[in-house]
Motif scaffolding. Structure first.
Motif, PDB file in Angstrom:
ATOM      1  N   GLN A   1       0.830  -1.208   0.000  1.00 56.29           N
ATOM      2  CA  GLN A   1       0.000   0.000   0.000  1.00 56.29           C
ATOM      3  C   GLN A   1       0.863   1.256   0.000  1.00 56.29           C
ATOM      4  O   GLN A   1       0.521   2.252  -0.627  1.00 56.29           O
TER       5      GLN A   1
ATOM      6  N   LYS B   1     -10.236  -6.645   8.636  1.00 55.21           N
ATOM      7  CA  LYS B   1      -9.455  -5.446   8.326  1.00 55.21           C
ATOM      8  C   LYS B   1      -8.363  -5.763   7.313  1.00 55.21           C
ATOM      9  O   LYS B   1      -8.150  -5.008   6.348  1.00 55.21           O
TER      10      LYS B   1
ATOM     11  N   ARG C   1      -8.539  -4.556   2.987  1.00 55.48           N
ATOM     12  CA  ARG C   1      -7.552  -3.633   2.426  1.00 55.48           C
ATOM     13  C   ARG C   1      -6.967  -4.156   1.117  1.00 55.48           C
ATOM     14  O   ARG C   1      -6.171  -3.469   0.473  1.00 55.48           O
TER      15      ARG C   1
END
Length: 407
Positions: free
Chosen positions: A131, A167, A171
């Motif tokens: 990311q 979570k 993502r």
């Protein structure tokens, strides 16, 4: 001048050529470690290699006690990280936080996509690094951590674990799950961008032709004696008490029936005390494992914690009649009474009754075993790799700025 009518022109609608991609695959388990995640990930990596993709495998350095495989595991560009022993799994190691190292690695050699197979510390670091670099990320949901709570006294941690997993996967650009039932379950729990990519099975390796009377003789089983078996970790989450109950019910009517347990784990001593006449074959792999499957007549799999359960398809491909709960791979592939037998999840008495019936009806058992073998012929690893590859391409295509692919 010769003229050609347009109707005489043959135009082939050829598919677009497949791009060669630079792929980073992150996993905290890989052969020679023996488990479903490790072995299935190796088959996918092999398939990607065969399709001319440049695969970089990132995993923890394994224990020196593990014997490197002699063959069958694809050679790839490996990046080994530090690792720590996994509690309750002494032969496995989990990665340590490595975001900074991965950012540096992928800045120098940028992958087209990062695929994360496991959600441990190394997987989390890979997600953060990807990311940070605006790389597309795909992931696998492979282990029901939240379902293990009742077996390892983690009940209070069940919700936090599920929260972390949600979570983590939300993502990612896509999360692959092995069955439609798992996709529905996770979607109900708030997981997003889920897609079903099943598992294959090597029907050339796992083959009834590997049945060996000499091996069965080592189990004190004659050619016509009934052999029941289980393959996998000898651990609480595998529900092995139900396997023993089924074996005891069969043995009450067929005293010569034998039980073979392939694998190892913390329950071995307890199981040996409860069934001292059982044969404990220990961990097996490769063709040796395939021969053990083929030597069984009835495969008992009572686990309710699997996301898939590769042993189910391996047993079916080996010509074993399977008794299982209606869950994971068994629930997806078995039609009860046709190519195996299913009991409702948690209905232990039904599981035992199905095993007893299968043991007593040899003709039905043999017919089911043949049908099970036919079912697995559809589970080709090449098709699985194609689906896996399509998910990666979809993630790459959704990135805001496409990057140059590997030559």
């Amino acid at each position: 001048m010769n003229t050609v009518d347009a109707d005489d022109i043959l135009v082939d609608d050829l598919p677009a050529p497949r791009h060669s991609r630079r792929l980073a695959v992150v996993t905290e388990t890989y052969p020679p470690e023996v488990n479903g995640v490790a072995m299935s990930m190796a088959r996918v990596v092999d398939g990607l290699n065969r399709r001319n993709h440049d695969v970089q495998l990132i995993r923890p350095r394994q224990s020196a006690k593990l014997t490197p495989p002699s063959s069958g595991i694809p050679a790839v560009d490996e990046v080994l990280t530090k690792g720590l022993p996994v509690p309750l799994y002494p032969n496995l190691r989990m990665g340590v936080p490595s975001k900074r190292a991965l950012v540096k690695l992928w800045s120098l050699k940028r992958p087209d996509v990062v695929h994360i197979a496991t959600e441990g510390p190394l997987g989390w670091s890979a997600l953060q690094a990807a990311q940070h670099l605006a790389l597309p990320v795909t992931s696998d949901y492979r282990t029901n951590f939240h379902a293990y709570g009742k077996h390892y006294r983690l009940g209070l941690l069940s919700k936090p674990i599920m929260g972390y997993l949600r979570k983590f996967h939300n993502r990612c650009d896509a999360t692959m799950v092995p069955t439609e039932a798992m996709r529905v379950l996770l979607a109900e729990r708030g997981f997003e961008r889920l897609t079903v990519v099943g598992r294959g099975v090597d029907t050339q390796r796992f083959d009834p032709a590997r049945r060996n009377d000499k091996l069965r003789a080592r189990w004190s089983a004659g050619p016509d004696d009934l052999v029941l078996g289980y393959v996998g970790r000898l651990a609480p989450e595998k529900n092995l008490g139900v396997v023993l109950a089924a074996y005891e019910a069969v043995k009450a009517e067929q005293p010569r029936a034998r039980l073979v347990l392939v694998g190892d784990g913390p329950m071995r001593a307890e199981l040996a005390a409860r069934a001292p006449e059982a044969h404990f074959a220990g961990p097996r792999s490769g063709d040796d494992l395939a021969a053990h499957y083929a030597g069984l007549d009835l495969f008992l799999f009572a686990s309710l914690t699997e996301t898939f359960g590769n042993v189910t398809t391996e047993a079916m491909a080996s010509g074993c009649a399977v008794v299982a709960f209606d869950s994971a791979a068994a629930g997806e592939l078995i039609h009860s009474g046709q190519n195996g037998w299913l009991a409702g999840p948690g209905r232990e008495s039904d599981f035992v009754a199905a095993a007893r019936m299968a043991a007593l009806d040899g003709a039905a058992r043999r017919g089911v075993a043949e049908a099970a073998r036919e079912t697995t012929r559809r589970l080709d690893w090449g098709d699985i790799t194609t689906r896996f590859e399509a998910v990666l391409e979809g993630a790459i295509g959704r990135t805001a700025q496409p990057f140059e692919t590997a030559a």
